[in-house]
Scaffold this active site. Structure first.
Site, mmCIF file in Angstrom:
data_model
loop_
_atom_site.group_PDB
_atom_site.id
_atom_site.type_symbol
_atom_site.label_atom_id
_atom_site.label_comp_id
_atom_site.label_asym_id
_atom_site.label_seq_id
_atom_site.Cartn_x
_atom_site.Cartn_y
_atom_site.Cartn_z
ATOM 1 N N LYS A 9 0.820 -1.202 0.000
ATOM 2 C CA LYS A 9 0.000 0.000 0.000
ATOM 3 C C LYS A 9 0.861 1.261 0.000
ATOM 4 O O LYS A 9 2.067 1.209 0.269
ATOM 5 C CB LYS A 9 -0.906 -0.009 1.241
ATOM 6 C CG LYS A 9 -1.944 -1.109 1.246
ATOM 7 C CD LYS A 9 -2.805 -1.008 2.490
ATOM 8 C CE LYS A 9 -3.957 -1.984 2.466
ATOM 9 N NZ LYS A 9 -4.842 -1.776 3.632
ATOM 10 N N TYR A 49 -12.581 -3.499 -3.700
ATOM 11 C CA TYR A 49 -13.179 -3.375 -2.366
ATOM 12 C C TYR A 49 -14.703 -3.324 -2.431
ATOM 13 O O TYR A 49 -15.347 -2.678 -1.605
ATOM 14 C CB TYR A 49 -12.634 -2.120 -1.668
ATOM 15 C CG TYR A 49 -11.177 -2.227 -1.276
ATOM 16 C CD1 TYR A 49 -10.762 -3.107 -0.275
ATOM 17 C CD2 TYR A 49 -10.209 -1.446 -1.893
ATOM 18 C CE1 TYR A 49 -9.427 -3.208 0.087
ATOM 19 C CE2 TYR A 49 -8.866 -1.538 -1.528
ATOM 20 C CZ TYR A 49 -8.493 -2.423 -0.541
ATOM 21 O OH TYR A 49 -7.164 -2.516 -0.173
ATOM 22 N N PHE A 57 -16.434 3.982 5.921
ATOM 23 C CA PHE A 57 -15.009 4.254 5.745
ATOM 24 C C PHE A 57 -14.508 3.978 4.328
ATOM 25 O O PHE A 57 -13.320 4.115 4.041
ATOM 26 C CB PHE A 57 -14.172 3.444 6.748
ATOM 27 C CG PHE A 57 -14.476 1.965 6.751
ATOM 28 C CD1 PHE A 57 -13.899 1.116 5.822
ATOM 29 C CD2 PHE A 57 -15.340 1.436 7.700
ATOM 30 C CE1 PHE A 57 -14.177 -0.238 5.829
ATOM 31 C CE2 PHE A 57 -15.623 0.074 7.713
ATOM 32 C CZ PHE A 57 -15.032 -0.766 6.768
ATOM 33 N N ARG A 85 -1.097 -14.378 4.897
ATOM 34 C CA ARG A 85 -2.021 -13.761 5.847
ATOM 35 C C ARG A 85 -1.435 -13.764 7.262
ATOM 36 O O ARG A 85 -1.530 -12.779 7.985
ATOM 37 C CB ARG A 85 -3.372 -14.490 5.854
ATOM 38 C CG ARG A 85 -4.141 -14.424 4.568
ATOM 39 C CD ARG A 85 -4.829 -13.147 4.321
ATOM 40 N NE ARG A 85 -5.898 -12.911 5.280
ATOM 41 C CZ ARG A 85 -6.637 -11.822 5.302
ATOM 42 N NH1 ARG A 85 -6.419 -10.862 4.416
ATOM 43 N NH2 ARG A 85 -7.578 -11.660 6.184
ATOM 44 N N THR A 91 -5.638 -6.920 10.681
ATOM 45 C CA THR A 91 -5.795 -5.638 9.979
ATOM 46 C C THR A 91 -5.344 -4.435 10.790
ATOM 47 O O THR A 91 -4.663 -3.554 10.278
ATOM 48 C CB THR A 91 -7.266 -5.455 9.553
ATOM 49 O OG1 THR A 91 -7.630 -6.575 8.738
ATOM 50 C CG2 THR A 91 -7.469 -4.186 8.771
ATOM 51 N N ARG A 102 2.349 -6.089 9.861
ATOM 52 C CA ARG A 102 1.558 -4.999 10.445
ATOM 53 C C ARG A 102 1.943 -4.746 11.900
ATOM 54 O O ARG A 102 1.967 -3.605 12.353
ATOM 55 C CB ARG A 102 0.078 -5.319 10.319
ATOM 56 C CG ARG A 102 -0.402 -5.271 8.878
ATOM 57 C CD ARG A 102 -1.813 -5.778 8.757
ATOM 58 N NE ARG A 102 -2.320 -5.659 7.398
ATOM 59 C CZ ARG A 102 -3.238 -6.460 6.892
ATOM 60 N NH1 ARG A 102 -3.769 -7.424 7.623
ATOM 61 N NH2 ARG A 102 -3.654 -6.290 5.653
ATOM 62 N N ASN A 112 -1.919 0.216 6.927
ATOM 63 C CA ASN A 112 -1.389 -1.009 7.515
ATOM 64 C C ASN A 112 -0.463 -1.796 6.587
ATOM 65 O O ASN A 112 -0.355 -3.000 6.676
ATOM 66 C CB ASN A 112 -2.527 -1.885 8.039
ATOM 67 C CG ASN A 112 -3.487 -2.307 6.948
ATOM 68 O OD1 ASN A 112 -3.286 -2.028 5.774
ATOM 69 N ND2 ASN A 112 -4.529 -2.996 7.335
ATOM 70 N N HIS A 115 -2.033 -5.302 1.682
ATOM 71 C CA HIS A 115 -3.286 -6.038 1.483
ATOM 72 C C HIS A 115 -2.865 -7.446 1.092
ATOM 73 O O HIS A 115 -1.927 -7.628 0.309
ATOM 74 C CB HIS A 115 -4.121 -5.443 0.339
ATOM 75 C CG HIS A 115 -5.148 -6.398 -0.181
ATOM 76 N ND1 HIS A 115 -6.386 -6.539 0.404
ATOM 77 C CD2 HIS A 115 -5.099 -7.296 -1.197
ATOM 78 C CE1 HIS A 115 -7.063 -7.475 -0.238
ATOM 79 N NE2 HIS A 115 -6.302 -7.947 -1.220
ATOM 80 N N GLU A 126 -8.218 -11.844 -7.594
ATOM 81 C CA GLU A 126 -7.380 -10.651 -7.466
ATOM 82 C C GLU A 126 -6.166 -10.706 -8.391
ATOM 83 O O GLU A 126 -5.782 -9.688 -8.973
ATOM 84 C CB GLU A 126 -6.947 -10.474 -6.012
ATOM 85 C CG GLU A 126 -8.111 -10.098 -5.111
ATOM 86 C CD GLU A 126 -7.747 -9.915 -3.653
ATOM 87 O OE1 GLU A 126 -8.581 -9.356 -2.929
ATOM 88 O OE2 GLU A 126 -6.635 -10.331 -3.238
#
Length: 153
Positions: A9, A49, A57, A85, A91, A102, A112, A115, A126
């Site tokens: 990100k 998303y 948000f 993961r 998250t 994270r 964070n 993704h 994805e």
């Protein structure tokens, strides 16, 4: 072997953590099979998303993800989705365990760092969203025998 998607990100890009994060995945033994830097558009963010579109948000997510380009990674390995993961951590960076990406680098729910696809099915969708078939590479990982037992693959 399973494939998964990771997005580094804008928080990772802006903080100069790209090499560190990719290095962690490589040191774990995951194989990098695709990588590129892109700007995310409203269209792709709304698709990516879609499950959050009605959340209050959602606009914050879109704004955050457009601060700078992102780097999308395709990784491959045994149970790659679950491994990534776990490495990413939960998250909310304030609650993520130390030792996770994270937990080590984030103090935010939104900013964070990464993704990560949440299931093999999502990973496939994805990966198709962000990579064409010519942008994913299949090549021998020469350290393979040192990463997995001969009956794990």
């Amino acid at each position: 072997m399973q494939k998964t998607l990771v997005i580094l990100k804008p928080s990772a890009i802006q903080r100069g953590l790209v090499g560190e994060v990719i290095s962690r995945f490589e040191k774990k033994g995951l194989q990098l099979i695709g990588m590129k830097m892109i700007y995310l558009t409203d269209e792709i963010l709304e698709e990516h998303y879609a499950h959050l579109k009605d959340k209050p948000f959602f606009q914050r997510i879109k704004e955050s993800m457009k601060v700078s380009p992102v780097i999308v990674l395709a990784l491959k390995g045994v149970d790659a989705v679950e491994v990534v993961r776990k490495m990413a951590g939960i998250t909310n960076g304030r609650e993520a365990q130390p030792g996770t990406i994270r937990g080590d680098y984030s103090m935010s729910v939104q900013e964070n760092i990464v993704h990560a696809s949440d299931s093999p099915e999502t990973a496939q969708t994805e990966l198709e969203r962000f990579f064409s078939t010519t942008e994913l590479f299949n090549y021998p990982q020469l350290m393979h025998p040192n990463i997995y037992a001969n009956d794990e693959c």
